[in-house]
Design an enzyme around this catalytic site. Structure first.
Site: not given
Length: 430
Positions: A51, A98, A176
């Protein structure tokens, strides 16, 4: 405990298989903690766990191998140490790394008889899936999302692989919409996350928060040019420089930031009158007016503070406090400031305060119902709250599928889906 009962009830051949099986557990988080506890109590002796994460305070309510004293330490290493306390005969190797590191290649995976995934991201799942297929090693894939969980076995030549079925993609929104015409709370939350990065982290041209004059709805006429120039001149003497550069020039003054973001920029948007012909126009905020109100004004909701919705005055004050705190933290970081970026980690209180306040103020401006900190935290980090019960049941189902595989009954493995709200378990043969 189911696993304790299994240890004494397994037939000798299967018990021997468990004791000699080399097992790889990928992930030591919510599912991983429950899984590591289960596998050692079931009889697995040779376990490797990997981990990349370190333990955070927010993990402690559901990852029961960890305690407060472990915060800041490697999840894999602490999980190993915790498991060995109640099963000292287990042979456990922990990697704080990892799984996508090139060192963990096909040859690495061929060292194992079985791989169990307890991951929380798709990229790592894809990688483990491919490694197991290439190494021809059975993989038990799992995952939870709130009350829902699933377990499935992946075996080369027998089942579909993890990537065989398309996965839903994360929803994106036009720039936008975020900058000019938000219509949903999530639009305001995304805008607030972008603003956090622009002010306190790494600036990204794709995360601009100022009004977008290239909005395809606008189609400005030449006669509008003077109007736009006038609006810009009246925009609090704000030149069109980067948001961070302007903030630095003000010394991160909370009032000046507030006026730019929630008054001047909104007034600028109002000059784009074509945007508001079929929409309700936004309402600029005035700092002095809202400072006259008391913080509790308009508080709704019961229970914990994070589940309440405060009035505009409350979010004005929260915005001011969070800007001052974050500016101080930014100054303390010095040269490392550019690495500070919103990455979905909602457990940093000042950052979460800022996003909560900024998002709610923008929601108010655009006539939306404001949200509690709890709701915004879930949406800002794309978080579905983890449920400890779901993790525990899914970890148990993983072990049951592992027993079938080691018994030579892989054809009897099932894809299982569990709903912890009603205890319903749905399963089907692969």
């Amino acid at each position: 405990m189911v696993t304790l009962q299994l240890v004494g009830s397994l037939r000798k051949e299967l018990a021997d298989s468990l004791s000699t099986c080399r097992l790889l557990v990928v992930g030591a988080g919510g599912i991983g903690c429950e899984l590591l506890k289960n596998v050692v109590l079931t009889g697995f002796k040779n376990i490797e766990v990997i981990d990349l994460d370190i333990i955070d305070v927010s993990n402690l309510n559901r990852q029961f191998l960890f305690q407060k004293k472990h915060v800041g330490k490697s999840k894999a290493q602490v999980a190993k140490e915790s498991v060995l306390q109640f099963c000292p005969t287990a042979n456990i190797t922990a990697y704080h790394d990892s799984i996508m590191n090139p060192d963990y290649n096909v040859e690495f995976f061929r060292n194992f008889m079985l791989v169990m995934n307890a991951l929380d991201n798709r990229a790592a799942r894809n990688h483990v899936n491919r490694m197991c297929l290439a190494a021809d090693i059975p993989l038990i894939e799992s995952g939870t999302a709130g009350y829902l969980g699933q377990v499935t076995v992946i075996k080369k030549g027998l089942t579909e692989c993890y990537e065989c079925q398309p996965k839903p993609t994360q929803k994106t929104f036009p720039g936008c919409t975020i900058r000019n015409t938000p219509s949903e709370p999530i639009h305001c939350i995304v805008w607030a996350k972008y603003l956090f990065n622009q002010l306190f982290g790494e600036e990204d041209a794709d995360q601009e928060v100022s009004p977008d004059t290239a909005d395809p709805e606008l189609s400005w006429n030449p006669a509008d040019t003077e109007t736009r120039a006038t609006a810009s001149d009246q925009d609090g003497d704000i030149k069109r420089v980067s948001t961070k550069a302007w903030a630095r020039s003000t010394g991160y003054d909370p009032v000046k930031l507030f006026n730019k973001l929630f008054k001047d920029d909104i007034q600028y948007l109002l000059t784009m009158d074509k945007l508001w012909k079929k929409r309700k126009a936004p309402l600029p905020l005035d700092w002095p007016e809202h400072q006259k109100l008391t913080c509790p004004q308009g508080v709704t909701g019961m229970g914990l503070k994070d589940q309440r919705v405060f009035g505009v005055a409350g979010y004005c004050q929260l915005f001011s406090r969070s800007v001052e705190t974050l500016h101080s933290m930014l100054a303390d970081k010095g040269d490392g400031a550019e690495e500070w970026i919103w990455m979905g980690n909602c457990d940093d209180p000042p950052a979460m305060d800022f996003v909560t306040a900024a998002a709610n103020l923008r929601m108010y401006i655009f006539s939306m119902n404001m949200k509690s900190r709890f709701d915004i935290k879930s949406m800002a980090g794309n978080i579905i709250p983890a449920i400890a019960t779901t993790n525990a049941v899914i970890a148990g189902l993983i072990v049951l599928e592992a027993l079938k595989i080691l018994s030579g009954d892989v054809e009897q493995c099932r894809t299982g889906k569990f709903d912890s709200r009603n205890g319903e378990l749905f399963s089907k043969l692969m």
